[in-house]
Design an enzyme around this catalytic site. Structure first.
Site, PDB file in Angstrom:
ATOM      1  N   SER A 106       0.831  -1.193   0.000  1.00  0.00           N
ATOM      2  CA  SER A 106       0.000   0.000   0.000  1.00  0.00           C
ATOM      3  C   SER A 106       0.874   1.255   0.000  1.00  0.00           C
ATOM      4  O   SER A 106       1.672   1.459  -0.916  1.00  0.00           O
ATOM      5  CB  SER A 106      -0.961  -0.033   1.199  1.00  0.00           C
ATOM      6  OG  SER A 106      -2.002   0.904   1.050  1.00  0.00           O
ATOM      7  N   GLU A 211      -1.821  -3.327  -7.885  1.00  0.00           N
ATOM      8  CA  GLU A 211      -3.011  -3.604  -7.084  1.00  0.00           C
ATOM      9  C   GLU A 211      -3.534  -2.274  -6.560  1.00  0.00           C
ATOM     10  O   GLU A 211      -2.825  -1.277  -6.570  1.00  0.00           O
ATOM     11  CB  GLU A 211      -2.693  -4.557  -5.924  1.00  0.00           C
ATOM     12  CG  GLU A 211      -1.648  -4.040  -4.931  1.00  0.00           C
ATOM     13  CD  GLU A 211      -2.196  -3.116  -3.858  1.00  0.00           C
ATOM     14  OE1 GLU A 211      -3.420  -3.165  -3.572  1.00  0.00           O
ATOM     15  OE2 GLU A 211      -1.419  -2.317  -3.313  1.00  0.00           O
ATOM     16  N   HIS A 282      -4.828  -5.894  -1.036  1.00  0.00           N
ATOM     17  CA  HIS A 282      -5.535  -5.778   0.240  1.00  0.00           C
ATOM     18  C   HIS A 282      -6.523  -6.929   0.373  1.00  0.00           C
ATOM     19  O   HIS A 282      -7.742  -6.751   0.440  1.00  0.00           O
ATOM     20  CB  HIS A 282      -6.230  -4.424   0.328  1.00  0.00           C
ATOM     21  CG  HIS A 282      -5.269  -3.272   0.412  1.00  0.00           C
ATOM     22  ND1 HIS A 282      -4.501  -2.866  -0.663  1.00  0.00           N
ATOM     23  CD2 HIS A 282      -4.938  -2.454   1.436  1.00  0.00           C
ATOM     24  CE1 HIS A 282      -3.743  -1.831  -0.292  1.00  0.00           C
ATOM     25  NE2 HIS A 282      -4.004  -1.568   0.977  1.00  0.00           N
TER      26      HIS A 282
END
Length: 309
Positions: A106, A211, A282
């Site tokens: 992230s 992602e 995630h």
């Protein structure tokens, strides 16, 4: 002599919100045999951040100097991009060259790509404390992949491609291979935010994995368009898509969905295979990915193999 890996836990981005869950995560990691040291500012808070900028920079420097086998973030969120001009690049690189596994996902993508661009430093995309050990259960595959890297025995990973990938790229079914390509990427939003800065690696002929979370498909397409127009996507030998989740479609979309975006992307890049189904993002099940290392990517039928050993 330390038998189990030494794990240093620090907070370079957003503040830890649930201290009870954090303590549960620490107990789980210790139960797995890890020698866990928590940074003194791991639970600090300033606004939405895990401390002021200087505090978080100091935490990164302490992680680099800890001598740990693994330096793991507590969580992502936001905060690393504002630190990029002041990161202790030399210390991070020196620790990585000594064998330290810097791991996260992230927001951590910003640090990973910056140290790769500035120093060529290898890091790992993988789990984070609050994302993966603080919940009701720990995913067995995530734990096993992390353990392999922490013990220095990981040589690769693999996943089963969705049928639609082979329908879109029929030639893959006959066998396909990319040799000796730099693996890089991470969170799509973070990568886009680095375009036009000295912190985006200029990777040519690489394997780019992506992602994101909480981004509607039209926003995903908009970010992919930015990378396409900037020449980033067309310069790769393969694009690998992980999880894009936690968004809500609406009646206004009229059938516009993530599959629409993937089909559009493939139409823009007829010479670059776009593989899907990578277990990363995630989501509970995630593999470990060596950012900045050279890899071989092989497709055999519906099996995709990513090897670096």
């Amino acid at each position: 002599m330390r038998v189990m890996p030494f794990l240093y836990v620090y907070s370079p981005s957003g503040a830890v919100r649930d201290r009870v869950a954090f303590r549960r995560a620490m107990r789980r990691l210790q139960a797995q045999g890890y020698d866990v040291q928590v940074d003194p500012a791991a639970l600090a808070r300033h606004q939405r951040f895990a401390g002021h900028d200087d505090e978080r920079l100091a935490a990164i420097a302490r992680a680099a100097a800890s001598g740990a086998d693994v330096a793991m973030t507590t969580r992502g969120g936001y905060g690393l991009t504002r630190l990029l001009p002041r990161l202790p690049y030399e210390a991070i690189d020196a620790a990585a060259r000594r064998g330290m596994v810097w791991v996260g996902l992230s927001d951590f993508t910003a640090l990973q790509l910056a140290v790769l661009a500035q120093r060529g430093t290898p890091t790992w995309a993988g789990p984070a404390v609050m994302e993966d050990w603080a919940g009701d259960a720990v995913d067995d595959i995530t734990q096993a992949c992390f353990d392999d890297v922490a013990h220095g025995v990981a040589e690769g990973t693999g996943w089963r491609l969705p049928a639609e990938t082979l329908h879109a790229h029929p030639a893959l079914a006959q066998g396909w291979h990319v040799h000796d390509a730099v693996l890089w990427g991470g969170n799509l939003s973070m990568l886009c935010n680095l375009v036009g800065t000295p912190y985006l690696p200029a990777v040519q002929g690489g394997v780019l994995f992506l992602e994101d979370v909480g981004e509607h498909p039209y926003r995903i397409e908009r970010m992919l368009t930015q990378l396409l127009l900037a020449g980033v996507l067309g310069a790769q030998r393969a694009i690998v898509l992980g999880a894009f989740n936690r968004y809500t479609l609406t009646p206004h979309d009229r059938g516009f969905k993530l599959a629409t975006v993937v089909a559009w992307l493939r139409a823009q890049l007829p010479e670059v295979p776009v593989l899907t189904g990578l277990p990363f993002g995630h989501v509970p099940t995630k593999v470990m990915l060596p950012v900045g290392r050279r890899v071989d990517l092989t497709v055999q039928g519906r099996e995709a193999l990513l090897l670096w050993g």
